[in-house]
Design a protein around this motif. Structure first.
Motif, mmCIF file in Angstrom:
data_model
loop_
_atom_site.group_PDB
_atom_site.id
_atom_site.type_symbol
_atom_site.label_atom_id
_atom_site.label_comp_id
_atom_site.label_asym_id
_atom_site.label_seq_id
_atom_site.Cartn_x
_atom_site.Cartn_y
_atom_site.Cartn_z
ATOM 1 N N GLY A 40 8.483 77.595 -9.453
ATOM 2 C CA GLY A 40 8.747 78.928 -8.661
ATOM 3 C C GLY A 40 8.327 80.112 -9.265
ATOM 4 N N THR A 82 10.802 72.463 -11.293
ATOM 5 C CA THR A 82 10.868 73.736 -9.842
ATOM 6 C C THR A 82 10.766 75.113 -11.070
ATOM 7 N N LEU A 88 15.894 76.944 -6.341
ATOM 8 C CA LEU A 88 15.092 76.281 -7.415
ATOM 9 C C LEU A 88 15.861 75.361 -7.984
#
Lengths: 233, 290
Positions: B255, B251, B7
């Motif tokens: 995630g 992100t 990530l």
């Protein structure tokens, strides 16, 4: 050197200059005095081209310049140290001075830089420091020094003594006299009329956008009306 | 741990793109107080023009170069035809002009290009590079390297050239800049040209990862704007840090929380900054309430 013919200017509908005419001859120090709001700063800004002109003509060395962009007037040799020490705050003292020579990046720049440092030694000491951390007096010296870096023929000084301690005022006015000795012509705007007229060859008194009186510096200093209006008892 | 690292990699990659867009905002804002919402469209022009020039048979470097030049031309025209005639108008008016220009550019892009999604092949292949249990795509290195290169180049330009100093001086004090003989109109045109070039380069390196279409500029502009706000409008360092942070937050949000709300992260950040940190992380000038 500079002939101002019936110049008018306005901020929106508020008229700031009404057909102002004056003359500055080569090698002179000419003082422009008057109370707050009389139009002194507006006149200098109109001469530099950062304030739009509404009417009249400005002749510099015989050529009309009133339609020229500000940067082209700097190229012709007119340089201004503005009111309120408008320095480039985040930039270093030396960068401020080098930018003063923006239109004159020639071999003489080094020499002019040394010359400004000789005139105002404190600037040399602080050359790497951001301009905004200088004291008021030092910023004023920097603004004048920056204007000198353009190697001007005509230097416009707007309120160089504003807000300064008396000792610094003397130092700055002594510097102005030294500049004239080097052949730079000076148009000096001051609220501190007695100090300005004392070093000036000639002076003009501005009142609500009009020239109301003119004469030699000494004559204006001695004039009872000027004394009553601007110099105090 | 490997998921976390994965990530971080993808967050930094998109963050780098946002950082470049935020830098474009910063340059123009400093020179003129204008927030140029057509900034994202430079990214689109960079990507789309490269795609179409490559499909016309040009090699990638040449196609990218022409795309960047085209974006610079659009940037200069935007300044000359839309911003310069409105000189003296309030920043709010100028901002609205840039929004209009953005819509116009999108419309033109539909005609000049098309309405489809396009991609570019990755510059150095698609073989992932294993790093500490996670993998890094070669294209991510292109994005990060380009960002680093542009940031260094911009720094050198601003700090070590007379034109760069003139731009900083104009940002610091426009009146004084005019009085020392700086042509501020030219400086502003330069800021638009530079911002366009930076945006277009971001578009070229990002397209293999993000895809491109005529209307992707809007979202990029908003993300870049959020980044610039977070870093402190007008601060180049803040723009880069803000961009990377928005990329990472987005992100990680996708995630660990839900990818449905990925795009909401940037907008939440805008609200957060407006409520609690109006000057952004790196101070900068005080923000005028509109």
């Amino acid at each position: 050197m500079l002939t101002v013919e019936a110049v008018s200017s306005a901020y929106g509908r508020i008229i700031a200059l009404r057909e102002v005419s004056l003359e500055v001859k080569a090698g002179e120090i000419v003082a422009l005095v008057g109370s707050n709001g009389a139009g002194k700063t507006t006149l200098l800004r109109t001469l530099s081209g950062v304030q739009p002109i509404k009417g009249g003509r400005i002749l510099f060395e015989g050529a009309p310049i009133e339609r020229l962009e500000p940067h082209l007037r700097v190229v012709r040799g007119i340089s201004q140290s503005p009111e309120g020490r408008q320095v480039f705050g985040p930039l270093s003292v030396e960068d401020n001075l080098r930018l003063g020579a923006y239109r004159r990046q020639d071999a003489g720049m080094r020499g002019r830089l040394d010359h400004v440092f000789a005139l105002f030694p404190v600037l040399a000491e602080k050359r790497r420091i951001a301009a905004m951390s200088l004291s008021g007096g030092q910023q004023q010296m920097l603004a004048i020094g920056r204007a000198l870096m353009a190697a001007p023929k005509l230097l416009l000084l707007d309120e160089p003594s504003l807000g300064l301690a008396p000792l610094l005022v003397d130092q700055i006015l002594a510097a102005v006299r030294a500049l004239r000795a080097e052949g730079i012509t000076v148009l000096l705007v001051e609220q501190n009329a007695s100090a300005a007229l004392a070093i000036a060859d000639r002076g003009y008194v501005l009142e609500t956008g009009r020239v109301v009186m003119e004469g030699s510096g000494a004559a204006l200093l001695g004039d009872p009306k000027v004394r009553a209006a601007y110099l105090g008892p | 741990m490997s998921e976390f690292l994965q990530l971080v990699f993808s967050g930094l990659t998109v963050g780098a793109i946002y950082a470049l867009i935020a830098l474009g905002f910063t340059l123009i804002y400093n020179a003129s107080d204008v927030i140029n919402f057509a900034q994202g469209d430079f990214v689109m022009i960079g990507g789309m023009a490269t795609v179409f020039l490559m499909s016309a048979g040009l090699a990638l470097p040449l196609a990218a170069l022409i795309a960047v030049v085209a974006a610079v031309a659009v940037g200069l025209l935007l300044h000359r035809l839309a911003i310069e005639p409105a000189r003296g108008a309030s920043p709010v008016t100028l901002i609205m002009i840039t929004i209009g220009a953005s819509i116009f550019i999108k419309g033109m892009a539909q005609i000049v290009f098309d309405k489809q999604f396009h991609s570019l092949p990755a510059f150095s292949g698609d073989a992932p590079i294993p790093v500490g249990g996670a993998t890094l795509l070669p294209q991510s290195l292109w994005v990060l390297g380009t960002t680093l290169g542009l940031v260094v180049a911009l720094y050198l330009f601003l700090e070590h050239t007379l034109s760069g100093k003139a731009l900083l001086a104009t940002a610091a004090n426009r009146l004084a800049a005019r009085l020392v003989g700086i042509n501020v109109t030219l400086i502003l045109a330069m800021a638009f040209g530079l911002s366009a070039a930076i945006g277009a380069l971001a578009g070229v390196v990002a397209t293999p990862i993000t895809l491109t279409r005529y209307d992707i500029g809007t979202l990029f502009a908003l993300k870049g704007f959020a980044a610039a706000m977070l870093g402190g409008m007008g601060n180049p360092v803040g723009a880069v840090v803000g961009g990377l942070l928005i990329g990472l937050l987005e992100t990680f949000g996708a995630g660990y929380v839900s990818s449905t709300y990925k795009d909401a992260v940037a907008f939440l950040m805008i609200l957060f900054v407006l409520f609690f940190l109006p000057r952004g992380l790196f101070g900068g000038r005080s923000v005028e309430r509109v």
